[in-house]
Enzyme design. Structure first.
Site, mmCIF file in Angstrom:
data_model
loop_
_atom_site.group_PDB
_atom_site.id
_atom_site.type_symbol
_atom_site.label_atom_id
_atom_site.label_comp_id
_atom_site.label_asym_id
_atom_site.label_seq_id
_atom_site.Cartn_x
_atom_site.Cartn_y
_atom_site.Cartn_z
ATOM 1 N N GLU A 83 -25.791 -34.639 14.601
ATOM 2 C CA GLU A 83 -25.533 -35.359 15.851
ATOM 3 C C GLU A 83 -25.817 -36.842 15.747
ATOM 4 O OE1 GLU A 83 -27.221 -32.524 15.654
ATOM 5 O OE2 GLU A 83 -25.927 -31.098 16.689
ATOM 6 N N HIS A 103 -32.995 -25.804 26.554
ATOM 7 C CA HIS A 103 -31.543 -25.785 26.782
ATOM 8 C C HIS A 103 -31.108 -26.126 28.198
ATOM 9 C CE1 HIS A 103 -31.511 -23.594 22.977
ATOM 10 N NE2 HIS A 103 -30.228 -23.829 22.911
ATOM 11 N N LEU A 110 -23.457 -30.086 11.963
ATOM 12 C CA LEU A 110 -24.586 -30.316 12.874
ATOM 13 C C LEU A 110 -25.313 -31.581 12.426
ATOM 14 C CD1 LEU A 110 -23.963 -27.208 13.051
ATOM 15 C CD2 LEU A 110 -26.295 -26.934 13.817
ATOM 16 N N GLU A 131 -18.864 -30.219 17.639
ATOM 17 C CA GLU A 131 -19.150 -28.966 16.949
ATOM 18 C C GLU A 131 -18.310 -27.851 17.563
ATOM 19 O OE1 GLU A 131 -23.536 -28.685 16.978
ATOM 20 O OE2 GLU A 131 -23.498 -30.829 16.553
ATOM 21 N N GLN A 157 -22.676 -29.869 22.797
ATOM 22 C CA GLN A 157 -22.754 -28.487 23.287
ATOM 23 C C GLN A 157 -23.880 -28.243 24.279
ATOM 24 O OE1 GLN A 157 -23.100 -26.101 19.702
ATOM 25 N NE2 GLN A 157 -20.892 -25.932 19.499
HETATM 26 C C1 LIG Z 1 -29.404 -30.010 16.395
HETATM 27 C C2 LIG Z 1 -28.620 -28.923 17.021
HETATM 28 N N1 LIG Z 1 -27.265 -29.001 17.040
HETATM 29 C C3 LIG Z 1 -26.531 -28.029 17.611
HETATM 30 C C4 LIG Z 1 -27.136 -26.950 18.186
HETATM 31 C C5 LIG Z 1 -26.307 -25.829 18.808
HETATM 32 N N2 LIG Z 1 -26.401 -24.663 17.904
HETATM 33 C C6 LIG Z 1 -27.326 -23.715 18.055
HETATM 34 S S1 LIG Z 1 -27.350 -22.612 16.800
HETATM 35 C C7 LIG Z 1 -26.055 -23.410 16.036
HETATM 36 C C8 LIG Z 1 -25.547 -22.918 14.732
HETATM 37 C C9 LIG Z 1 -26.631 -22.912 13.721
HETATM 38 O O1 LIG Z 1 -26.147 -22.446 12.523
HETATM 39 P P1 LIG Z 1 -27.120 -22.141 11.319
HETATM 40 O O2 LIG Z 1 -28.134 -23.205 11.197
HETATM 41 O O3 LIG Z 1 -26.290 -21.848 10.143
HETATM 42 O O4 LIG Z 1 -27.912 -20.838 11.786
HETATM 43 P P2 LIG Z 1 -27.286 -19.413 12.122
HETATM 44 O O5 LIG Z 1 -26.892 -19.464 13.565
HETATM 45 O O6 LIG Z 1 -26.156 -19.185 11.217
HETATM 46 O O7 LIG Z 1 -28.415 -18.463 11.924
HETATM 47 C C10 LIG Z 1 -25.635 -24.505 16.778
HETATM 48 C C11 LIG Z 1 -24.518 -25.383 16.446
HETATM 49 C C12 LIG Z 1 -28.548 -26.915 18.164
HETATM 50 N N3 LIG Z 1 -29.237 -25.900 18.710
HETATM 51 N N4 LIG Z 1 -29.269 -27.897 17.580
#
Ligand SMILES: Cc1ncc(C[n+]2csc(CCOP(=O)(O)OP(=O)(O)O)c2C)c(N)n1
Ligand SMILES: [Mg+2]
Lengths: 325, 354
Positions: free
Chosen positions: A58, A128, A56, A29, A80
């Protein structure tokens, strides 16, 4: 001579392997924009077929990597956040890692799972800050945990070249560590080979990951009181039991400094094996996170649950004072 | 048995599932009407709350940084205004607006973000994972997409307990590629659970544009499970409100889940760390064009100028108090670090025995 940071060492090792072997590619990612800096400059250098930005997804892309590996590629997945390794625990331990055996040796699964930010992030909350390397060792997945830029370079290189799944833990607290190196000296480091960071004769401190640096500081602080050996296994599975036995044979005393949760963590395994198989003149000790530690969202609460230098110093003194079993 | 809950559905001869079926259409639940002034107030409050929170990030008081929801206020305000106080919200990492709109005490939310003992979770949830059961916000999971199944479980249990509630589950565009989200959709649809799934499509998951992530459509995912799904203008709080009110009404009637894809935009970086690291994954022109349809500006046109001035001034006064409360509140005692680990008070062994 150039100064190499841990993060840059990962970037360099991955790039060198991608240059050396066409079958290597990276997926993850935010790799296009190199959010973690691991893939800095890669999209331009290798193009989107070898720098694969994934949604996203995984569990999906971890299985995808298994498939690509079965079909001849060497995927490196960048994750990440440590908990994502828990999300894909089944895909790594049950799909990828068992496949060679299940296929009667027909096909191995050479995937590298790169976690370049393992461990506690101050204030980032309970979801985290995990440090789950012991879980992978428990499940028999090759797992490395280098502490220095040189070791990070060497072990990431080895992980990618290894024909089995390998989980690479880069401790968040080590990412900024810098080391003066000669690039030509950077080389693969075999799995299961420990390293004496500081020789000593009175007590062996086994330190894992970023705690190596803290253990070295404690060893210096205690220099007037005792000669502390700091030994780093570098990979937790396979583990360099021979190297540990040699160190313990020199010192006879053992303290483990481990960022795992205490119950069933690597520290427990190291103490148990030492007690079973090595000549210890005094009961060993470990300094770890608490049992089942989860950290909160407040730095001062979180830090109270991390293994500290003060705890290590005290444990070392206790073990040194001990008159025997 | 309360209205809206009837005997389990028979999906096949002899096989019963834990279902909730539609009641006869003679039962009508009124669709809530938007209160323009109140919506404006809520949005103004959220925006200024987030701006004050960013100040506290800069000042080092909010150590984790935050994921600001500035630009997306209409979704939080419009959606939560369509709920009853007893309804439930599940939030995400970008959740402050959801909590505020659902009625969380803003002082205690800010204190939570600043890691103070007076916080809604005593500093254990922080900005990323706040929950507030007094306001019906059960969870803000850090695991993107994993609230969808939790929402289904809450809705099911509440209905089975004879106290049906609507559960509104917020998530981002990044969540729609996550298997667990689709599994949650399936359960909610299979058992006709009163869940409203609200996807805030702000066009990016961190740096990843939605076009590079999502095959098919977001609404198509709901439709595949037979869930009524629609795209909604997420910049207009009253449009959001109307869409959510309709979905809530369907849910209360026993009509099962809905999926609403709110088209919206975040003005700030993914997380406040982007104030330090400049990531160029979107064009300034794109950001500017979204700001032309600013949700507060849109709502402001529906509120008399004098009312607006009064609200704006009042929000500032309230936020001064919110910030003062958060900053003046005590920090937790490290000796309590393992409080709340287990329901029976059982404590883990420490990491070292000396
Ligand atoms: C399952 C998962 N994959 C990756 C992450 C890392 N991460 C946290 S927020 C995010 C982006 C999320 O995007 P979105 O769902 O569009 O929400 P936004 O941040 O745009 O509000 C990522 C990749 C995570 N927290 N959980
Ligand atoms: Mg998004």
């Amino acid at each position: 001579m150039p100064k190499l940071s841990y993060l840059k060492a990962l970037n360099r090792a991955l790039g060198d392997e991608m240059d050396r072997d066409e079958s290597v590619f990276v997926l993850g990612e935010d790799v296009n924009f190199a959010l973690t800096n691991i893939t800095a400059g890669f999209l331009k250098r290798y193009g989107p077929d070898r720098v694969v930005e994934v949604p996203l997804t995984e569990q999906g892309f971890t299985n995808f990597a298994t498939g690509a590996a079965m079909a001849g590629r060497r995927p490196v997945i960048e994750f990440q956040i440590p908990f994502l390794l828990l999300l894909v625990f089944e895909q790594i331990t049950n799909q990828a890692n068992k496949f060679l055996m299940m296929s009667g040796g027909q096909r191995s699964v050479p995937v590298t799972y790169l976690m370049p930010a393992a461990g506690w992030r101050a204030g980032w909350g309970a979801q985290h800050s995990d440090q789950p390397y012991s879980l992978f060792a428990h499940m028999g997945v090759k797992t490395v945990l280098p502490a220095t830029p040189t070791d990070a370079y060497g072990l990431l290189t080895t992980a990618i070249r290894d024909d089995d799944p390998v989980v690479f833990f880069g401790p968040l607290a080590s990412l900024g560590v810098r080391e003066i190196v000669e690039y030509a000296d950077l080389a693969p480091i075999p799995l299961g080979s420990g390293r004496v960071h500081r020789a000593g004769t009175d007590v062996t401190v086994v330190a894992l990951g970023h705690l190596v640096h803290e253990a070295l500081a404690v060893a210096e602080e205690l220099a007037d009181e005792a000669s502390v050996e700091v030994w780093d296994p570098r990979s937790v599975y396979p583990f360099d039991w021979t190297g540990l036995a040699e160190s313990v044979a020199r010192t006879g005393r053992l303290v483990v400094f481990d960022d795992s949760n205490r119950a069933c963590g690597m520290g427990a395994e190291i103490l148990a094996t030492a007690a079973e198989e090595m000549r210890l003149v005094a009961p060993p000790k470990r300094v770890t996170r608490p049992d089942g530690a989860i950290v909160g969202a407040v730095p001062e609460l979180d830090v109270a649950l991390q293994p500290t230098k003060a705890q290590l110093a005290e444990a070392v003194r206790t073990v040194l004072k001990s008159t025997g079993w | 048995m309360p209205e809206g809950v009837v005997a389990p559905v028979k999906v096949a001869e002899g096989l019963e599932v834990a279902g909730i079926t539609a009641v006869p259409t003679s039962v009508t639940v009124p669709v809530a009407v938007a209160d323009s002034v109140e919506l404006y107030r809520t949005m103004r409050f959220i925006r200024r709350f987030e701006e004050r929170a960013i100040d506290l990030v800069r000042a080092g008081e909010i150590f984790s940084g935050i994921h600001p929801c500035i630009g997306q206020e209409a979704v939080a305000a419009g959606a939560c205004a369509a709920l009853d106080p007893g309804d439930i919200v599940l939030s995400s990492h970008r959740g402050h607006g959801h909590l505020l709109a659902k009625g969380t005490d803003p002082s205690r939310l800010m204190a939570e973000m600043a890691g103070r003992v007076t916080g809604i979770d005593k500093g254990r949830g922080g900005s990323f994972h706040p929950s507030d059961f007094t306001a019906g916000v059960y969870n803000s999971t850090g695991t993107v997409g994993h609230g969808a199944g939790i929402a289904a479980g809450i809705a099911w249990a509440a209905a089975k307990a004879g106290d049906p509630k609507v559960v509104l589950s917020f998530f981002g565009d990044g969540a729609v590629t996550q298997g667990a989200l689709l599994e949650g959709f399936n359960l909610a649809a299979l058992w006709r659970l009163p869940v409203v799934y609200v996807c805030e499509n702000n066009r990016y998951a961190t740096t990843l544009p939605v076009e590079a992530a999502v095959a098919g459509t977001i609404t198509g995912r709901g439709e595949a499970f037979g869930i009524p799904s629609s795209v909604v203008d997420g910049q207009d709080a009253e449009v959001v409100h109307a869409a959510v009110a309709e979905a809530v009404e369907r849910a209360r009637r026993g009509g099962g889940p809905s999926l609403l894809e709110m088209r919206t935009y975040r003005y700030h970086g993914h997380h406040t760390f982007e104030m330090l690291v400049r990531l160029r994954y979107r064009e300034q022109a794109e950001i500017d064009s979204w700001k032309e349809r600013d949700p507060l500006d849109i709502q402001a046109t529906r509120v008399a100028e004098a009312d607006r001035a009064r609200i704006d001034a009042q929000v500032e006064l309230e936020l001064d108090e919110v910030v003062r409360f958060a900053v003046d509140s005590p920090r937790p005692d490290p000796a309590d670090a393992t409080d709340h680990y287990h329901a029976d008070g059982f404590r883990p062994r420490p990491g070292v025995s000396l």
